[in-house]
Scaffold this motif. Structure first.
Motif, mmCIF file in Angstrom:
data_model
loop_
_atom_site.group_PDB
_atom_site.id
_atom_site.type_symbol
_atom_site.label_atom_id
_atom_site.label_comp_id
_atom_site.label_asym_id
_atom_site.label_seq_id
_atom_site.Cartn_x
_atom_site.Cartn_y
_atom_site.Cartn_z
ATOM 1 N N THR A 1 0.830 -1.202 0.000
ATOM 2 C CA THR A 1 0.000 0.000 0.000
ATOM 3 C C THR A 1 0.863 1.251 0.000
ATOM 4 O O THR A 1 0.596 2.209 -0.732
ATOM 5 C CB THR A 1 -0.933 0.005 1.226
ATOM 6 O OG1 THR A 1 -1.697 -1.197 1.229
ATOM 7 C CG2 THR A 1 -1.856 1.199 1.202
ATOM 8 N N HIS A 2 1.909 1.263 0.823
ATOM 9 C CA HIS A 2 2.821 2.408 0.844
ATOM 10 C C HIS A 2 3.494 2.580 -0.521
ATOM 11 O O HIS A 2 3.618 3.695 -1.019
ATOM 12 C CB HIS A 2 3.880 2.243 1.938
ATOM 13 C CG HIS A 2 3.354 2.491 3.308
ATOM 14 N ND1 HIS A 2 2.955 3.734 3.744
ATOM 15 C CD2 HIS A 2 3.167 1.650 4.358
ATOM 16 C CE1 HIS A 2 2.546 3.659 4.998
ATOM 17 N NE2 HIS A 2 2.658 2.401 5.390
ATOM 18 N N GLY B 1 1.914 8.688 -6.998
ATOM 19 C CA GLY B 1 2.150 10.089 -6.683
ATOM 20 C C GLY B 1 1.079 10.689 -5.809
ATOM 21 O O GLY B 1 0.644 11.817 -6.030
ATOM 22 N N GLY B 2 0.656 9.947 -4.809
ATOM 23 C CA GLY B 2 -0.376 10.437 -3.908
ATOM 24 C C GLY B 2 0.078 11.650 -3.119
ATOM 25 O O GLY B 2 1.190 11.703 -2.627
ATOM 26 N N TYR C 1 -4.685 10.879 5.025
ATOM 27 C CA TYR C 1 -5.552 10.945 3.851
ATOM 28 C C TYR C 1 -4.760 11.451 2.659
ATOM 29 O O TYR C 1 -3.986 12.403 2.765
ATOM 30 C CB TYR C 1 -6.749 11.851 4.140
ATOM 31 C CG TYR C 1 -7.573 11.295 5.264
ATOM 32 C CD1 TYR C 1 -8.600 10.400 5.016
ATOM 33 C CD2 TYR C 1 -7.288 11.615 6.589
ATOM 34 C CE1 TYR C 1 -9.329 9.852 6.048
ATOM 35 C CE2 TYR C 1 -8.017 11.075 7.624
ATOM 36 C CZ TYR C 1 -9.030 10.192 7.346
ATOM 37 O OH TYR C 1 -9.747 9.642 8.363
ATOM 38 N N TYR C 2 -4.984 10.804 1.513
ATOM 39 C CA TYR C 2 -4.245 11.100 0.294
ATOM 40 C C TYR C 2 -5.198 11.304 -0.866
ATOM 41 O O TYR C 2 -6.344 10.834 -0.832
ATOM 42 C CB TYR C 2 -3.310 9.935 -0.057
ATOM 43 C CG TYR C 2 -2.220 9.702 0.949
ATOM 44 C CD1 TYR C 2 -0.986 10.302 0.796
ATOM 45 C CD2 TYR C 2 -2.427 8.873 2.049
ATOM 46 C CE1 TYR C 2 0.028 10.094 1.718
ATOM 47 C CE2 TYR C 2 -1.421 8.659 2.964
ATOM 48 C CZ TYR C 2 -0.197 9.266 2.809
ATOM 49 O OH TYR C 2 0.795 9.073 3.718
ATOM 50 N N ARG C 3 -4.685 11.976 -1.908
ATOM 51 C CA ARG C 3 -5.436 12.094 -3.148
ATOM 52 C C ARG C 3 -4.462 12.129 -4.315
ATOM 53 O O ARG C 3 -3.299 12.476 -4.178
ATOM 54 C CB ARG C 3 -6.317 13.328 -3.155
ATOM 55 C CG ARG C 3 -5.576 14.619 -3.289
ATOM 56 C CD ARG C 3 -6.535 15.766 -3.438
ATOM 57 N NE ARG C 3 -5.859 17.002 -3.082
ATOM 58 C CZ ARG C 3 -6.465 18.083 -2.696
ATOM 59 N NH1 ARG C 3 -7.770 18.099 -2.596
ATOM 60 N NH2 ARG C 3 -5.787 19.156 -2.404
ATOM 61 N N LYS D 1 -8.588 10.261 -7.230
ATOM 62 C CA LYS D 1 -8.703 9.125 -6.311
ATOM 63 C C LYS D 1 -8.413 9.651 -4.913
ATOM 64 O O LYS D 1 -7.518 10.477 -4.730
ATOM 65 C CB LYS D 1 -7.695 8.044 -6.659
ATOM 66 C CG LYS D 1 -8.012 7.297 -7.925
ATOM 67 C CD LYS D 1 -6.977 6.205 -8.131
ATOM 68 C CE LYS D 1 -7.240 5.469 -9.399
ATOM 69 N NZ LYS D 1 -7.933 4.239 -9.216
ATOM 70 N N ARG D 2 -9.145 9.177 -3.935
ATOM 71 C CA ARG D 2 -8.934 9.558 -2.542
ATOM 72 C C ARG D 2 -8.885 8.290 -1.711
ATOM 73 O O ARG D 2 -9.681 7.385 -1.907
ATOM 74 C CB ARG D 2 -10.071 10.457 -2.058
ATOM 75 C CG ARG D 2 -10.150 11.763 -2.811
ATOM 76 C CD ARG D 2 -11.342 12.581 -2.376
ATOM 77 N NE ARG D 2 -11.359 13.852 -3.081
ATOM 78 C CZ ARG D 2 -12.268 14.791 -2.881
ATOM 79 N NH1 ARG D 2 -13.238 14.607 -1.997
ATOM 80 N NH2 ARG D 2 -12.218 15.911 -3.562
ATOM 81 N N TRP D 3 -7.957 8.237 -0.776
ATOM 82 C CA TRP D 3 -7.849 7.056 0.066
ATOM 83 C C TRP D 3 -7.284 7.421 1.430
ATOM 84 O O TRP D 3 -6.777 8.518 1.633
ATOM 85 C CB TRP D 3 -7.042 5.959 -0.611
ATOM 86 C CG TRP D 3 -5.586 6.236 -0.805
ATOM 87 C CD1 TRP D 3 -4.556 5.876 0.018
ATOM 88 C CD2 TRP D 3 -4.977 6.925 -1.906
ATOM 89 N NE1 TRP D 3 -3.364 6.291 -0.501
ATOM 90 C CE2 TRP D 3 -3.590 6.940 -1.682
ATOM 91 C CE3 TRP D 3 -5.463 7.521 -3.056
ATOM 92 C CZ2 TRP D 3 -2.699 7.523 -2.566
ATOM 93 C CZ3 TRP D 3 -4.583 8.108 -3.923
ATOM 94 C CH2 TRP D 3 -3.212 8.105 -3.678
#
Length: 140
Positions: free
Chosen positions: A18-19, A26-27, A39-41, A59-61
């Motif tokens: 995941t990392h 490029g989150g 939180y990333y996008r 994308k958001r996660w």
């Protein structure tokens, strides 16, 4: 947790995969909540193709700090993850009310879960049903 834990345990935080995926796509780290969840996008390119995301724009996660449990995402971040608003929640939050309590995650399935009197986990003993209780019988 050691390196083997990061490789194989998906249920307790993010794995190395995941990392690696977050770095590869490029989150952009946009924020961290009070529980330490990050939180990333990733903005989508204008290629006309579907990105597979809910909003199709980005994308958001979330990468959980601890157990991977969706109930650990506070409501304001839940709204952001699902595209209810574009700005990060800190800019959209109203001031806290005096009656609001701190967020607590769902305890179902853990040792902290609610167990009513008479539950097997509490010994299985409960008070006798007497007083206005009358047992049913098929005879009438």
């Amino acid at each position: 947790m050691g390196i083997f834990g990061k490789i194989f345990t998906w249920w307790d935080g993010a794995t190395l995969g995941t990392h690696w995926w977050a770095k590869r796509v490029g989150g952009e780290h946009v924020g961290t909540d009070a529980l330490g969840n990050k939180y990333y996008r990733k903005k989508a390119k204008d290629t006309g193709k579907s990105t597979g995301s809910y909003t199709q724009n980005e994308k958001r996660w979330v990468i959980y700090n601890g157990a991977n449990d969706a109930s650990r995402v506070p409501s304001e971040w839940h709204g952001w993850l699902h595209g209810a608003f574009d700005d990060v929640p800190e800019s959209n939050l109203p001031p806290a009310k005096i009656w609001e309590v701190d967020y607590t995650p769902n305890a179902t399935g853990t040792a902290q879960a609610y167990r009513p009197q008479g539950a097997l986990e509490r010994g299985g003993k409960r008070a006798r049903a007497d007083g206005d209780y009358e047992a049913w019988s098929p005879e009438g």
